[in-house]
Design a protein around this motif. Structure first.
Motif, PDB file in Angstrom:
ATOM      1  N   ARG A   1      -4.677   1.008 -11.409  1.00  0.00           N
ATOM      2  CA  ARG A   1      -3.313   0.502 -11.492  1.00  0.00           C
ATOM      3  C   ARG A   1      -3.196  -0.940 -11.031  1.00  0.00           C
ATOM      4  N   GLY A   2      -4.242  -1.468 -10.405  1.00  0.00           N
ATOM      5  CA  GLY A   2      -4.235  -2.872 -10.018  1.00  0.00           C
ATOM      6  C   GLY A   2      -3.497  -3.180  -8.730  1.00  0.00           C
ATOM      7  N   TYR A   3      -3.184  -2.165  -7.932  1.00  0.00           N
ATOM      8  CA  TYR A   3      -2.517  -2.410  -6.659  1.00  0.00           C
ATOM      9  C   TYR A   3      -3.529  -2.852  -5.604  1.00  0.00           C
ATOM     10  N   PRO A   4      -3.151  -3.782  -4.718  1.00  0.00           N
ATOM     11  CA  PRO A   4      -4.109  -4.257  -3.717  1.00  0.00           C
ATOM     12  C   PRO A   4      -4.341  -3.293  -2.564  1.00  0.00           C
ATOM     13  N   ILE A   5      -3.422  -2.358  -2.344  1.00  0.00           N
ATOM     14  CA  ILE A   5      -3.540  -1.443  -1.211  1.00  0.00           C
ATOM     15  C   ILE A   5      -3.081  -0.051  -1.599  1.00  0.00           C
ATOM     16  N   ALA A   6      -3.805   0.963  -1.142  1.00  0.00           N
ATOM     17  CA  ALA A   6      -3.350   2.354  -1.214  1.00  0.00           C
ATOM     18  C   ALA A   6      -3.951   3.089  -0.028  1.00  0.00           C
ATOM     19  N   TRP A   7      -3.138   3.900   0.645  1.00  0.00           N
ATOM     20  CA  TRP A   7      -3.678   4.695   1.748  1.00  0.00           C
ATOM     21  C   TRP A   7      -2.877   5.971   1.935  1.00  0.00           C
ATOM     22  N   VAL A   8      -3.530   6.967   2.501  1.00  0.00           N
ATOM     23  CA  VAL A   8      -2.919   8.261   2.748  1.00  0.00           C
ATOM     24  C   VAL A   8      -2.951   8.538   4.242  1.00  0.00           C
TER      25      VAL A   8
END
Length: 281
Positions: free
Chosen positions: A163-170
């Protein structure tokens, strides 16, 4: 030029039409006020003497087309981008015809609304395509995952890569004294970045006022400009972005065991998370 042609030009000059008549070399003979208003931002010297010169940056092939085209129509509906300081920037449609043996007529139309609508539709198609790829890759990941930790990490990585997002976290909501949020997986952060941060979902804690905390408590998605869901210190790997440059969305979920968690995704665009984008996520 015939009397009838002269009367037609006089009528067009007085009407709200963007019209330019010019010699074969581009020298402007007449120009309506609307055309003058639209074309002036393109003039490098503040003069509107030669249409080919005025349009050389946005229509560099126009001069050669006019010289090589034998048909009455030189070009039809050629889209030109007029950058700011034109109001909001404009997209103009240009049609040039031979008006007589020695004269050409150029008619401009403002197609900005149509152009922006088309761009919006293209953007929606690109987002849908990325969403379908993400769904497909997630299904593959689900089939191949050996444990939950591997699955969460793979999903964060896919969100950033697909998706091209710079950050993802859970993060998972803990039942400890601090009501802390424990990061379980992340992508896009510097090594150890999340481990240095302390987030609480306790509404009475100063660290429990961000979108991550509110999403966990309320069960509702939260959008935040400036990404106060994480500390404003630090940068992202390979970029100069800090958390204050980002917009975040925090998407809450509940496991079958009843444990609450949140998926937080950050973007560098202020309007990245509209209702359509959240629905796709």
């Amino acid at each position: 030029m015939t009397q009838q042609s002269s009367e037609l030009l006089e009528f067009l000059y007085r009407s709200p039409i963007a019209l330019v008549t010019m010699q074969l070399d581009g020298t402007i003979e007449t120009i309506t006020p609307v055309a003058c208003q639209w074309l002036m931002p393109l003039s490098k010297d503040g003069q509107l003497e030669n249409l080919f010169v005025v349009l050389e940056d946005v229509a560099p092939t126009l001069r050669s087309l006019a010289a090589s085209t034998a048909s009455p129509v030189v070009c039809e509906n050629m889209v030109l981008h007029v950058p700011k300081p034109a109001p909001l920037g404009k997209h103009l449609s240009l049609t040039v015809n031979h008006f007589s043996d020695a004269t050409m007529a150029a008619i401009f139309s403002d197609v900005s609304n149509e152009y922006h609508l088309l761009e919006t539709q293209r953007d929606a198609l690109r987002r849908n395509h990325r969403a379908l790829r993400l769904v497909s890759d997630t299904n593959i990941t689900l089939a191949r995952s050996v444990d939950r930790a591997h699955l969460l990490q793979a999903i964060c990585t896919l969100i950033c890569e697909r998706r091209g997002y710079p950050i993802a976290w859970v993060g998972y909501a803990q039942q400890d004294a601090e009501h802390s949020v424990l990061p379980m997986a992340s992508a896009g952060y510097e090594e150890g970045y999340l481990a240095q941060k302390t987030i609480s979902w306790d509404e009475n804690s100063p660290r429990g006022q961000g979108p991550v905390s509110i999403a966990i408590r309320t069960g509702k998605s939260q959008i935040c400009q400036g990404s106060s869901s994480i500390s404003t210190a630090g940068t992202l790997r390979g970029t100069s972005l800090s958390a204050t440059d980002l917009t975040s969305v925090s998407l809450p979920f509940t496991k079958r065991s009843g444990m609450r968690g949140v998926l937080t995704i950050c973007a560098s665009q202020a309007d990245a998370f509209n209702s359509q984008e959240i629905e796709l996520l």
